[in-house]
Design a protein around this motif. Structure first.
Motif, mmCIF file in Angstrom:
data_model
loop_
_atom_site.group_PDB
_atom_site.id
_atom_site.type_symbol
_atom_site.label_atom_id
_atom_site.label_comp_id
_atom_site.label_asym_id
_atom_site.label_seq_id
_atom_site.Cartn_x
_atom_site.Cartn_y
_atom_site.Cartn_z
ATOM 1 N N GLU A 1 47.152 44.538 42.778
ATOM 2 C CA GLU A 1 47.798 45.165 41.625
ATOM 3 C C GLU A 1 48.344 44.119 40.661
ATOM 4 O O GLU A 1 48.275 44.283 39.432
ATOM 5 C CB GLU A 1 48.931 46.086 42.098
ATOM 6 N N LYS B 1 43.767 39.988 30.534
ATOM 7 C CA LYS B 1 42.339 39.670 30.646
ATOM 8 C C LYS B 1 41.922 38.519 29.733
ATOM 9 O O LYS B 1 40.891 37.891 29.948
ATOM 10 C CB LYS B 1 41.492 40.903 30.304
ATOM 11 N N MET C 1 39.367 38.712 39.919
ATOM 12 C CA MET C 1 39.077 40.137 40.069
ATOM 13 C C MET C 1 37.655 40.350 40.552
ATOM 14 O O MET C 1 37.396 41.221 41.398
ATOM 15 C CB MET C 1 39.291 40.861 38.739
ATOM 16 N N LYS D 1 45.375 42.733 38.737
ATOM 17 C CA LYS D 1 44.888 43.736 37.787
ATOM 18 C C LYS D 1 45.715 43.744 36.504
ATOM 19 O O LYS D 1 45.189 43.921 35.411
ATOM 20 C CB LYS D 1 44.933 45.133 38.423
#
Length: 222
Positions: free
Chosen positions: A54, A61, A76, A57
């Motif tokens: 988590e 990005k 990821m 995530k």
């Protein structure tokens, strides 16, 4: 006498030499009275697989690749292929956090898994200057991905997200969230909005006081 190239560098505010001088001003050395020690050592329990996944995530990005070559998207991809990696990372993160101490007898301190040289590499960062559109430099520190993962995972577990009205820790696009909330509050309440922009606020913040505030907020020893 200065060479022609040296004269050009002096006149150019974004020459390597001038960039270095500007960055040194933005990153002043910590004052002795603001230093704090970590004399006690704590055994940090491993972070769970779900917490690691988590945490990764929720990382940005589009963040720059860390100095150790890793970034969110690479990890990821690895976790999608083999999620058991998260368990190993949970152990490594806990070992790094347990090894954070300023004691002189570093090697003989309980729960320390990595020597001082290894921890210095984990904590290392590369300082770069990005030109601002309006002029000047924005200092950016590109650190170790493991250090970022350790800090983010520990803060997630110790309850930093429960602090009211904070949008910095484990909150992607926090400034955008603040903007929307402020606009919503303004439209609903009809209040005036005052924006404060502090010069070099991140680098001038006293870390000792931040630690004291975290303790006052009731965060656990992690």
């Amino acid at each position: 006498p200065a060479t022609e190239e040296e004269n050009k560098n002096q006149q150019n505010p974004f020459s390597p030499a001038n960039i270095k001088q500007q960055l040194l001003k933005k990153f002043p050395s910590r004052k002795v009275e603001n230093s704090f020690s970590v004399e006690n050592s704590y055994k940090i329990n491993p972070i769970s697989m779900s917490a690691i996944i988590e945490t990764v995530k929720r990382m940005n990005k589009h963040s720059a690749t860390a100095i150790d070559g890793w970034h969110r998207n690479i990890l990821m991809t690895a976790l999608v292929v083999d999620s058991s990696i998260a368990e190993d990372l949970g152990n490594i993160v806990a070992m790094i956090a347990s090894s954070h101490t300023t004691r002189e007898d570093y090697e003989n301190t309980p729960f320390v898994h990595f020597d001082r040289d290894t921890m210095d590499m984990v904590r290392a960062g590369r300082l770069v200057g990005i030109q601002k559109p309006e002029g000047g430099l924005r200092p950016i520190v590109i650190g170790s991905f493991l250090a970022k993962l350790t800090g983010s995972a520990i803060l997630r577990r110790c309850g930093a997200q429960s602090i009211p009205d904070q949008y910095a820790i484990n909150c992607p696009n926090g400034t955008k969230v603040i903007g929307h909330k402020v606009r919503e509050y303004y439209l609903e309440k009809g209040k005036a909005i005052i924006k404060l922009d502090l010069t070099n606020s991140y680098n001038s913040a006293v870390r000792k006081k931040i630690v004291q505030q975290m303790i006052a907020e009731g965060l656990d020893k992690d």
